[in-house]
Design a protein around this motif. Sequence first.
Motif, PDB file in Angstrom:
ATOM      1  N   GLU A   1      -0.359  -6.059   0.911  1.00  0.00           N
ATOM      2  CA  GLU A   1      -1.164  -6.204  -0.282  1.00  0.00           C
ATOM      3  C   GLU A   1      -0.816  -5.065  -1.241  1.00  0.00           C
ATOM      4  O   GLU A   1      -0.885  -3.895  -0.880  1.00  0.00           O
ATOM      5  CB  GLU A   1      -2.655  -6.148   0.077  1.00  0.00           C
ATOM      6  CG  GLU A   1      -3.553  -6.638  -1.032  1.00  0.00           C
ATOM      7  CD  GLU A   1      -4.992  -6.773  -0.570  1.00  0.00           C
ATOM      8  OE1 GLU A   1      -5.831  -6.023  -1.099  1.00  0.00           O
ATOM      9  OE2 GLU A   1      -5.248  -7.617   0.313  1.00  0.00           O
ATOM     10  N   ASN A   2      -0.421  -5.424  -2.477  1.00  0.00           N
ATOM     11  CA  ASN A   2      -0.034  -4.399  -3.440  1.00  0.00           C
ATOM     12  C   ASN A   2      -1.256  -3.767  -4.104  1.00  0.00           C
ATOM     13  O   ASN A   2      -2.398  -4.114  -3.774  1.00  0.00           O
ATOM     14  CB  ASN A   2       0.958  -4.947  -4.472  1.00  0.00           C
ATOM     15  CG  ASN A   2       0.363  -5.995  -5.387  1.00  0.00           C
ATOM     16  OD1 ASN A   2      -0.848  -6.194  -5.441  1.00  0.00           O
ATOM     17  ND2 ASN A   2       1.237  -6.686  -6.112  1.00  0.00           N
ATOM     18  N   GLN A   3      -1.030  -2.843  -5.026  1.00  0.00           N
ATOM     19  CA  GLN A   3      -2.125  -2.109  -5.654  1.00  0.00           C
ATOM     20  C   GLN A   3      -3.020  -3.000  -6.503  1.00  0.00           C
ATOM     21  O   GLN A   3      -4.174  -2.661  -6.748  1.00  0.00           O
ATOM     22  CB  GLN A   3      -1.563  -0.975  -6.512  1.00  0.00           C
ATOM     23  CG  GLN A   3      -0.875   0.099  -5.686  1.00  0.00           C
ATOM     24  CD  GLN A   3      -0.243   1.175  -6.552  1.00  0.00           C
ATOM     25  OE1 GLN A   3      -0.087   0.997  -7.755  1.00  0.00           O
ATOM     26  NE2 GLN A   3       0.126   2.278  -5.924  1.00  0.00           N
ATOM     27  N   GLN A   4      -2.504  -4.148  -6.938  1.00  0.00           N
ATOM     28  CA  GLN A   4      -3.311  -5.088  -7.718  1.00  0.00           C
ATOM     29  C   GLN A   4      -4.060  -6.059  -6.825  1.00  0.00           C
ATOM     30  O   GLN A   4      -4.749  -6.953  -7.320  1.00  0.00           O
ATOM     31  CB  GLN A   4      -2.416  -5.881  -8.688  1.00  0.00           C
ATOM     32  CG  GLN A   4      -1.825  -5.067  -9.822  1.00  0.00           C
ATOM     33  CD  GLN A   4      -0.649  -4.213  -9.377  1.00  0.00           C
ATOM     34  OE1 GLN A   4       0.074  -4.558  -8.455  1.00  0.00           O
ATOM     35  NE2 GLN A   4      -0.471  -3.080 -10.039  1.00  0.00           N
ATOM     36  N   GLY A   5      -3.965  -5.888  -5.523  1.00  0.00           N
ATOM     37  CA  GLY A   5      -4.676  -6.743  -4.593  1.00  0.00           C
ATOM     38  C   GLY A   5      -3.990  -8.067  -4.316  1.00  0.00           C
ATOM     39  O   GLY A   5      -4.585  -8.956  -3.709  1.00  0.00           O
TER      40      GLY A   5
END
Length: 157
Positions: A83-87
Amino acid sequence: MINNVVLVGRMTRDAELRYTPSNQAVATFTLAVNRNFKNQNGERDADFINVVIWRQQAENLANWAKKGTLLGVTGRIQTRNYENQQGQRVYVTEVVADNFQILESRATREGASTGGYNPSPANPQPTSQAQTPNFARDDNPFGNANPIEISDDDLPF
């Protein structure tokens, strides 16, 4: 189950060598692998394949192989997600290399990196012959050899 990959291609950039918190070397790079067929414009497309290599092999690769190097790589395909920083869920498919082999001599690699340019005063012009070896063309690799005549009686099947 079988998960084996064999690739031959050129490095698109120098390998990025890092170390894990437990001091394990890991290198990542992208290999450009030509497709076996030509597109509508008569050109060969390439696939850009992400490769990861670990430990001593990673350090060796980072020290000896540079952008443009022709490499043979053996390994396996691995998929993972995070999961990246933007969710958002990000899916990654990459080759985890077990081994690599540099498939050209150092002289060939260094000559290719200069574009065949010979800086000697006697020959200040680029040497186009060094840039384009005969086998790199789309010509028949066997030259103008006559086809072999084989009758059905000669075949073992």
